[in-house]
Design a protein around this motif. Sequence first.
Motif, short mmCIF file in Angstrom:
data_model
loop_
_atom_site.label_atom_id
_atom_site.label_comp_id
_atom_site.label_asym_id
_atom_site.label_seq_id
_atom_site.Cartn_x
_atom_site.Cartn_y
_atom_site.Cartn_z
N GLU A 1 0.90 -1.17 0.07
CA GLU A 1 -0.02 -0.09 -0.11
C GLU A 1 1.04 1.21 0.03
O GLU A 1 2.14 1.20 -0.08
N ALA A 2 0.40 2.45 -0.14
CA ALA A 2 1.23 3.64 -0.12
C ALA A 2 1.17 4.60 0.91
O ALA A 2 1.85 5.37 0.96
N PHE B 1 -2.03 -5.20 -7.93
CA PHE B 1 -3.16 -4.38 -8.29
C PHE B 1 -2.85 -2.85 -8.25
O PHE B 1 -1.61 -2.63 -7.75
N PHE C 1 -5.14 9.12 -2.31
CA PHE C 1 -5.04 10.72 -2.07
C PHE C 1 -4.59 10.76 -0.62
O PHE C 1 -5.34 10.05 0.20
N LEU D 1 -6.20 -1.98 8.01
CA LEU D 1 -4.91 -1.50 8.36
C LEU D 1 -5.01 -0.96 9.73
O LEU D 1 -6.06 -0.24 10.26
N TYR E 1 -5.32 3.55 11.62
CA TYR E 1 -6.49 4.62 11.62
C TYR E 1 -6.86 5.08 12.88
O TYR E 1 -6.69 4.02 13.89
N GLN F 1 -15.39 -4.16 -2.85
CA GLN F 1 -14.95 -2.68 -1.90
C GLN F 1 -14.08 -2.03 -2.99
O GLN F 1 -12.89 -2.55 -3.23
N ILE F 2 -14.53 -0.87 -3.54
CA ILE F 2 -13.45 -0.19 -4.54
C ILE F 2 -12.64 0.86 -4.04
O ILE F 2 -11.86 1.49 -4.52
N GLY G 1 -9.45 6.73 5.36
CA GLY G 1 -9.74 7.36 6.98
C GLY G 1 -8.63 8.23 7.46
O GLY G 1 -7.55 8.46 6.80
N TYR H 1 -5.56 9.06 9.96
CA TYR H 1 -4.54 8.20 10.71
C TYR H 1 -3.57 9.36 11.27
O TYR H 1 -2.67 9.97 10.53
N ALA I 1 -7.61 5.30 -0.75
CA ALA I 1 -7.21 4.93 -2.04
C ALA I 1 -8.34 4.12 -2.59
O ALA I 1 -9.17 3.22 -2.16
N GLY J 1 -9.22 0.87 -5.15
CA GLY J 1 -8.73 -0.03 -6.05
C GLY J 1 -9.04 0.12 -7.64
O GLY J 1 -10.03 0.03 -7.97
P1 HAM Z 1 -7.01 -0.80 1.54
O1 HAM Z 1 -8.60 -0.89 2.03
O2 HAM Z 1 -6.03 -1.98 2.03
O3 HAM Z 1 -6.60 0.57 2.09
O4 HAM Z 1 -7.04 -0.73 -0.15
C1 HAM Z 1 -7.80 0.26 -0.88
C2 HAM Z 1 -8.32 -0.35 -1.90
O5 HAM Z 1 -7.50 -1.19 -2.72
C3 HAM Z 1 -9.51 -1.32 -1.55
O6 HAM Z 1 -10.63 -0.71 -1.24
C4 HAM Z 1 -9.57 -2.34 -2.73
O7 HAM Z 1 -10.43 -1.68 -3.82
C5 HAM Z 1 -8.17 -2.30 -3.34
N1 HAM Z 1 -7.60 -3.42 -2.97
C6 HAM Z 1 -6.81 -3.97 -2.09
N2 HAM Z 1 -6.32 -5.26 -2.25
C7 HAM Z 1 -6.51 -5.53 -3.53
C8 HAM Z 1 -6.40 -6.76 -4.18
N3 HAM Z 1 -5.55 -7.92 -3.59
N4 HAM Z 1 -6.61 -6.71 -5.50
C9 HAM Z 1 -7.43 -5.67 -6.02
N5 HAM Z 1 -7.66 -4.62 -5.28
C10 HAM Z 1 -7.25 -4.42 -3.85
C11 HAM Z 1 -5.24 1.01 1.86
O8 HAM Z 1 -4.33 0.53 1.13
C12 HAM Z 1 -5.05 2.30 2.44
N6 HAM Z 1 -3.48 2.86 2.09
C13 HAM Z 1 -5.97 3.39 2.14
C14 HAM Z 1 -5.58 4.65 2.67
C15 HAM Z 1 -5.01 5.85 2.12
N7 HAM Z 1 -5.78 5.16 3.77
C16 HAM Z 1 -5.53 6.42 4.23
N8 HAM Z 1 -4.96 6.74 3.08
#
Ligand code: HAM
Length: 416
Positions: free
Chosen positions: A78-79, A120, A125, A259, A262, A279-280, A284, A286, A304, A306
């Motif tokens: 993740e980023a 993926f 943001f 994660l 948060y 879930q797209i 939240g 952090y 983010a 997906g």
């Molecule tokens: P996350 O919920 O782990 O959050 O990933 C964000 C989105 O990435 C998910 O809602 C999903 O759509 C997509 N995603 C996750 N895993 C996969 C996978 N294996 N294949 C396809 N799509 C996937 C984060 O990563 C946090 N960094 C979001 C964030 C940013 N929170 C605060 N700032």
Amino acid sequence: MDSERPRGTRDFTPEDMSKRAFVEKALRNVASRFNYGEVLFPAFEHTQLFQTKSGEEIAGHMYVFEDKSGRSLCLRPEATASVARMFGTSLRNRHKPVKVFYFGPMYRYEEPQKNRYREFWQFGFELIGSDSKESDAETILLAVECLRALNIDYSLEISHLGVARALLEETGLDEKQQDHIIACLDRKNTGEVKKTLKDGNLLKLMELKGNMEAIEKAKEITGQNQKANDALGRLEEVAELLDSARVQYSVNLGIARGLAYYTGIIFEIRVQNLGAQNQICGGGRYDNLIKMFSGLDEPAVGFAFGFDRLLDAAETQKVSMPEEEKPIVVSPASEDARDKAFEIAAYLRRITARRIELDLMNRKLGRNLEHASNINASFVVIVGLKELKENKVILKDMQQSTQKEVNLEEIAKILL
Ligand code: HAM
């Protein structure tokens, strides 16, 4: 040689890429409307960056490897942690809030299935430096605007992780134990939660869904717990701001997010008909992560998409995507005009922005006309020595099946 792709990875054809570029462009456009600037960071980082606070779910699914100097590195799962690290080195002196977006591949060693890949893409943001309720609400609005820009139907759920954390703190669990319970809640592993917690308040809280009345019911559970009530107060304020922006949402105190970083408002966006992985978007607030990686005590909020799921949602919901412009084929009329055809194709590429395809297969004219119809060309420019003497070429309109001689000076106007 093994010609199979690694599990959970994909190849993308030019047609796939043109759809991806369309969705990417729409998101970039919204990012610019909210005045976010793009950042880029490495695809691999020190493993520790993600082990510290990304949560057990992600930490257990990382691609970890040792480099030749024995350092433990990993492909980023993740980023947000990368942005937190980058903030400390490259963004710390900027005026706040710092608002950045990123687009790139992430890697998680998960069991592949529809819409769940090992490689993926995320379009994410992050907003650093503000803890205002408006920054929470605007972040959610930004996600919604991305979906509006693409005409995608969605359902948005919001919550505040501070409520669950305050209840967990009350039970005397330390942060690590709390993170574990929250990870269990995210996986819907209530058995483990029941084993650890004596009273069932947290599980009761996690069942509350709906609109403002879910928040009122939550207050009955949180009672005198001031931290939990403050969190519910913030959730209410953010909900009101979303109302004022006419954003549709529901409150779901059962969201836990996978994660561990948060601390405040959290939200998830789903779309119908994508299957189990629907879930797209998720994100939240952090407020402790930036300090952990940069030493600077800055609150932050982000999310983010997906990207692959977003694209699937656009296709499933039949969002109209512009078709690629039709190409124009340049063909010599005969063998002795081949060099001139090369010259004319170069000239056409200079005077028009159209897609020009010169015959590179040494085809005869008849074969080039067949090829043109195979690749759905709009025109064929036929270059003959006789016509060139008068500075002309033959322009064949493939749709109308008509052709005419055109002066080379005039051709730009026709092909504009
Ligand atoms: P996350 O919920 O782990 O959050 O990933 C964000 C989105 O990435 C998910 O809602 C999903 O759509 C997509 N995603 C996750 N895993 C996969 C996978 N294996 N294949 C396809 N799509 C996937 C984060 O990563 C946090 N960094 C979001 C964030 C940013 N929170 C605060 N700032």
